[in-house]
Design an enzyme around this catalytic site. Structure first.
Site, PDB file in Angstrom:
ATOM      1  N   ARG A 123       0.850  -1.200   0.000  1.00 31.77           N
ATOM      2  CA  ARG A 123       0.000   0.000   0.000  1.00 31.77           C
ATOM      3  C   ARG A 123       0.885   1.250   0.000  1.00 31.77           C
ATOM      4  O   ARG A 123       0.768   2.109   0.863  1.00 31.77           O
ATOM      5  CB  ARG A 123      -0.919  -0.007   1.228  1.00 31.77           C
ATOM      6  CG  ARG A 123      -1.598  -1.334   1.536  1.00 31.77           C
ATOM      7  CD  ARG A 123      -2.625  -1.737   0.518  1.00 31.77           C
ATOM      8  NE  ARG A 123      -3.837  -0.982   0.544  1.00 31.77           N
ATOM      9  CZ  ARG A 123      -4.888  -1.253   1.305  1.00 31.77           C
ATOM     10  NH1 ARG A 123      -4.848  -2.270   2.122  1.00 31.77           N
ATOM     11  NH2 ARG A 123      -5.983  -0.537   1.252  1.00 31.77           N
ATOM     12  N   GLN A 128      -0.318   3.164  -5.505  1.00 35.15           N
ATOM     13  CA  GLN A 128      -1.714   3.559  -5.291  1.00 35.15           C
ATOM     14  C   GLN A 128      -2.591   3.374  -6.522  1.00 35.15           C
ATOM     15  O   GLN A 128      -3.741   2.983  -6.413  1.00 35.15           O
ATOM     16  CB  GLN A 128      -1.775   5.022  -4.876  1.00 35.15           C
ATOM     17  CG  GLN A 128      -1.897   5.190  -3.378  1.00 35.15           C
ATOM     18  CD  GLN A 128      -1.966   6.639  -2.964  1.00 35.15           C
ATOM     19  OE1 GLN A 128      -2.271   7.510  -3.775  1.00 35.15           O
ATOM     20  NE2 GLN A 128      -1.672   6.898  -1.717  1.00 35.15           N
ATOM     21  N   ASP A 131      -3.858  -0.099  -6.589  1.00 36.03           N
ATOM     22  CA  ASP A 131      -4.247  -0.645  -5.285  1.00 36.03           C
ATOM     23  C   ASP A 131      -5.716  -1.078  -5.344  1.00 36.03           C
ATOM     24  O   ASP A 131      -6.633  -0.316  -5.039  1.00 36.03           O
ATOM     25  CB  ASP A 131      -4.015   0.441  -4.220  1.00 36.03           C
ATOM     26  CG  ASP A 131      -4.385  -0.021  -2.821  1.00 36.03           C
ATOM     27  OD1 ASP A 131      -4.894  -1.137  -2.668  1.00 36.03           O
ATOM     28  OD2 ASP A 131      -4.168   0.757  -1.876  1.00 36.03           O
ATOM     29  N   SER A 134      -7.873  -0.834  -2.057  1.00 35.06           N
ATOM     30  CA  SER A 134      -8.455   0.479  -1.764  1.00 35.06           C
ATOM     31  C   SER A 134      -9.614   0.807  -2.692  1.00 35.06           C
ATOM     32  O   SER A 134     -10.657   1.280  -2.247  1.00 35.06           O
ATOM     33  CB  SER A 134      -7.399   1.580  -1.869  1.00 35.06           C
ATOM     34  OG  SER A 134      -6.481   1.472  -0.819  1.00 35.06           O
ATOM     35  N   TYR A 229      -0.886  -0.471   8.527  1.00 35.32           N
ATOM     36  CA  TYR A 229      -1.919  -1.397   8.989  1.00 35.32           C
ATOM     37  C   TYR A 229      -1.957  -1.448  10.511  1.00 35.32           C
ATOM     38  O   TYR A 229      -0.947  -1.216  11.181  1.00 35.32           O
ATOM     39  CB  TYR A 229      -1.645  -2.822   8.472  1.00 35.32           C
ATOM     40  CG  TYR A 229      -2.039  -3.041   7.034  1.00 35.32           C
ATOM     41  CD1 TYR A 229      -3.352  -2.868   6.624  1.00 35.32           C
ATOM     42  CD2 TYR A 229      -1.104  -3.458   6.096  1.00 35.32           C
ATOM     43  CE1 TYR A 229      -3.718  -3.083   5.312  1.00 35.32           C
ATOM     44  CE2 TYR A 229      -1.456  -3.685   4.778  1.00 35.32           C
ATOM     45  CZ  TYR A 229      -2.762  -3.498   4.393  1.00 35.32           C
ATOM     46  OH  TYR A 229      -3.125  -3.718   3.100  1.00 35.32           O
TER      47      TYR A 229
HETATM   48  P1  NAD Z   1      -8.047  -3.049   6.850  1.00 35.66           P
HETATM   49  O1  NAD Z   1      -9.164  -3.376   5.933  1.00 35.66           O
HETATM   50  O2  NAD Z   1      -6.960  -4.021   7.079  1.00 35.66           O
HETATM   51  O3  NAD Z   1      -8.682  -2.702   8.302  1.00 35.66           O
HETATM   52  C1  NAD Z   1      -9.757  -1.807   8.424  1.00 35.66           C
HETATM   53  C2  NAD Z   1      -9.551  -0.952   9.652  1.00 35.66           C
HETATM   54  O4  NAD Z   1      -9.742  -1.727  10.829  1.00 35.66           O
HETATM   55  C3  NAD Z   1      -8.154  -0.342   9.794  1.00 35.66           C
HETATM   56  O5  NAD Z   1      -8.278   1.063   9.818  1.00 35.66           O
HETATM   57  C4  NAD Z   1      -7.655  -0.873  11.122  1.00 35.66           C
HETATM   58  O6  NAD Z   1      -6.869   0.050  11.822  1.00 35.66           O
HETATM   59  C5  NAD Z   1      -8.951  -1.161  11.845  1.00 35.66           C
HETATM   60  N1  NAD Z   1      -8.875  -2.047  13.004  1.00 35.66           N
HETATM   61  C6  NAD Z   1      -8.129  -3.159  13.204  1.00 35.66           C
HETATM   62  N2  NAD Z   1      -8.361  -3.680  14.430  1.00 35.66           N
HETATM   63  C7  NAD Z   1      -9.287  -2.879  15.020  1.00 35.66           C
HETATM   64  C8  NAD Z   1      -9.962  -2.895  16.264  1.00 35.66           C
HETATM   65  N3  NAD Z   1      -9.708  -3.813  17.198  1.00 35.66           N
HETATM   66  N4  NAD Z   1     -10.856  -1.916  16.509  1.00 35.66           N
HETATM   67  C9  NAD Z   1     -11.129  -0.959  15.600  1.00 35.66           C
HETATM   68  N5  NAD Z   1     -10.539  -0.896  14.397  1.00 35.66           N
HETATM   69  C10 NAD Z   1      -9.624  -1.843  14.124  1.00 35.66           C
HETATM   70  O7  NAD Z   1      -7.396  -1.665   6.471  1.00 35.66           O
HETATM   71  P2  NAD Z   1      -7.412  -0.864   5.080  1.00 35.66           P
HETATM   72  O8  NAD Z   1      -8.644  -0.060   5.020  1.00 35.66           O
HETATM   73  O9  NAD Z   1      -7.146  -1.793   3.951  1.00 35.66           O
HETATM   74  O10 NAD Z   1      -6.158   0.091   5.255  1.00 35.66           O
HETATM   75  C11 NAD Z   1      -5.748   0.529   6.490  1.00 35.66           C
HETATM   76  C12 NAD Z   1      -4.640   1.519   6.353  1.00 35.66           C
HETATM   77  O11 NAD Z   1      -3.635   1.075   5.412  1.00 35.66           O
HETATM   78  C13 NAD Z   1      -5.035   2.840   5.762  1.00 35.66           C
HETATM   79  O12 NAD Z   1      -5.859   3.617   6.472  1.00 35.66           O
HETATM   80  C14 NAD Z   1      -3.659   3.392   5.512  1.00 35.66           C
HETATM   81  O13 NAD Z   1      -3.011   3.770   6.662  1.00 35.66           O
HETATM   82  C15 NAD Z   1      -3.009   2.180   4.908  1.00 35.66           C
HETATM   83  N6  NAD Z   1      -3.137   2.363   3.460  1.00 35.66           N
HETATM   84  C16 NAD Z   1      -2.123   3.049   2.829  1.00 35.66           C
HETATM   85  C17 NAD Z   1      -2.216   3.293   1.472  1.00 35.66           C
HETATM   86  C18 NAD Z   1      -1.137   4.041   0.742  1.00 35.66           C
HETATM   87  O14 NAD Z   1      -1.223   4.273  -0.397  1.00 35.66           O
HETATM   88  N7  NAD Z   1      -0.090   4.476   1.397  1.00 35.66           N
HETATM   89  C19 NAD Z   1      -3.301   2.834   0.739  1.00 35.66           C
HETATM   90  C20 NAD Z   1      -4.309   2.149   1.403  1.00 35.66           C
HETATM   91  C21 NAD Z   1      -4.200   1.923   2.758  1.00 35.66           C
END
Ligand code: NAD
Length: 363
Positions: A123, A128, A131, A134, A229
């Protein structure tokens, strides 16, 4: 000229297509011959004639497309039988849940096929544009709110009517990643009052910027993993989180859970005891159901009447309900991935195993 083949998705609940007429044109312009299996776009409202008008050639079945392909690209992984029809050296690009699909991974290895697992693409900023996690999670968050809206039996916005004031709905979003943020935005657009919680502290700012309230629960220090993550919580932290969420669940009409921990089973955040304690009408929408579920007892694509007050809806892949839009962005992700690694001079796709992206997603 490289040949890229887009098979028809075979899973019953898979409505998306990895090719759109727009990306078919782009692949042709890049110098690819584009083959697409008959009726591959039907469930995403794309006809064979639209593909043909965009320069693609329709083939009757998987075997005739795969026999000539240098690249096979699709949404879900090919079956072992299909893999046996792909020639050695071909590049296969799809979602590829390597933990669950071990037979398919072995079949790729046995046949000398290089497979890209789309969910393993890092990610990072540079990645991006391809991705898929996302692009699909964003639509899933949006669609989950619409599904909840038609299942909850209540209106979202505040309305002042001659018959009295209708109060806005209270929505609680647990897990503020890509899907959660979009769910907050959509619930706000529909007029709900929204609260949200995530274990990653940086999400507080993001929640507030969408006009929602951040639910504060003190669970102590949470370590972070690579790429932003969330890390798995300790048992003690999970207990604290559950305690801190009870009152918020009580005041919510809809609770949407999206919490996942990369590579692990999703944490159970709402237990049977918590559900039993609820004495207000609440619909729990579990978007993590395919990963083990955040709500105890949730079942994918089933609306369960748990008690007089509580209903539980497990949503496997909410993005399937907006298959046309989901295909549009998925297809762009696939095009961007190939275009990124395609050398126009050498007319081939160069997958260097030491590349920061390829080293993570090439099986
Ligand atoms: P995901 O689907 O793995 O998880 C969804 C959400 O659940 C996350 O925000 C995580 O923090 C949360 N979570 C986990 N355990 C939890 C708990 N016990 N209680 C409450 N919430 C909890 O995550 P995702 O949506 O695929 O992506 C998460 C993060 O990855 C993004 O917000 C970002 O920081 C990163 N990301 C980065 C890029 C990039 O281009 N740099 C792109 C996409 C995502």
């Amino acid at each position: 000229m490289l040949v890229i083949f887009f098979p028809k998705e075979t899973q019953e609940k898979e409505n998306r297509s990895a090719l759109t007429p727009q990306t078919a044109k782009k692949f042709s312009a890049l110098g690819f011959e584009v083959l697409v299996e008959k009726a591959a776009g039907t469930k995403a409202a794309i006809s064979d004639s639209e593909y043909e008008a965009a320069g693609a050639k329709i083939v009757d079945n998987f075997a005739s497309g795969a026999a000539n392909a240098d690249v096979v690209a699709r949404v879900k992984c090919s079956s072992c039988e299909e893999i046996s029809a792909i020639k050695p050296g071909t590049l296969h690009i799809s979602f590829l849940d390597t933990n669950r699909l071990s037979a398919e991974v072995k079949a790729f290895q046995k046949s000398g096929i290089r497979a890209i697992s789309l969910e393993m693409i890092p990610r990072s900023t540079i990645a991006q544009k391809f991705d898929v996690l996302s692009s699909q999670a964003s639509l899933a968050g949006y669609a989950a709110v619409l599904i909840a809206a038609t299942s909850v039996g209540k209106a979202f916005p505040m309305m002042t009517t001659p018959a009295g004031t209708i109060h806005p709905l209270n929505v609680l979003v647990i897990g503020v990643g890509v899907a959660g943020l979009q769910a907050i935005a959509m619930a706000k657009r529909l007029g709900a009052r929204v609260e949200a919680f995530d274990t990653r502290i940086e999400t507080e700012e993001q929640v507030k910027s969408l006009g929602a309230k951040f639910l504060k629960i003190d669970i102590g220090e949470v370590a972070k993993m690579e790429q932003g993550y969330a890390k798995e919580l300790s048992d003690e932290q999970i207990q604290k989180q559950r305690q801190g969420m009870i009152a918020a669940c009580q005041r919510a009409d809809i609770v949407i859970t999206t919490a996942k921990v990369f590579g692990k089973k999703a944490p159970i955040l709402v237990t049977k005891d918590m559900l039993d304690a609820i004495r207000s009408e609440t619909l729990f929408v579990d978007m993590a159901v395919a990963f083990g579920g955040n709500v105890e007892g949730s079942v994918a694509d089933v609306l369960l009447k748990y008690s007089n007050w509580v209903n539980i809806l497990g949503i496997g892949e909410a993005e399937q309900t907006v298959a046309s839009t989901a295909s549009q962005v998925f297809a762009e992700n696939i095009y961007n991935f190939i275009e990124h690694f395609y050398s126009r001079e050498q007319r081939k796709i160069i997958l260097d195993p030491s590349d920061g992206i390829i080293s993570k997603c090439l099986v």
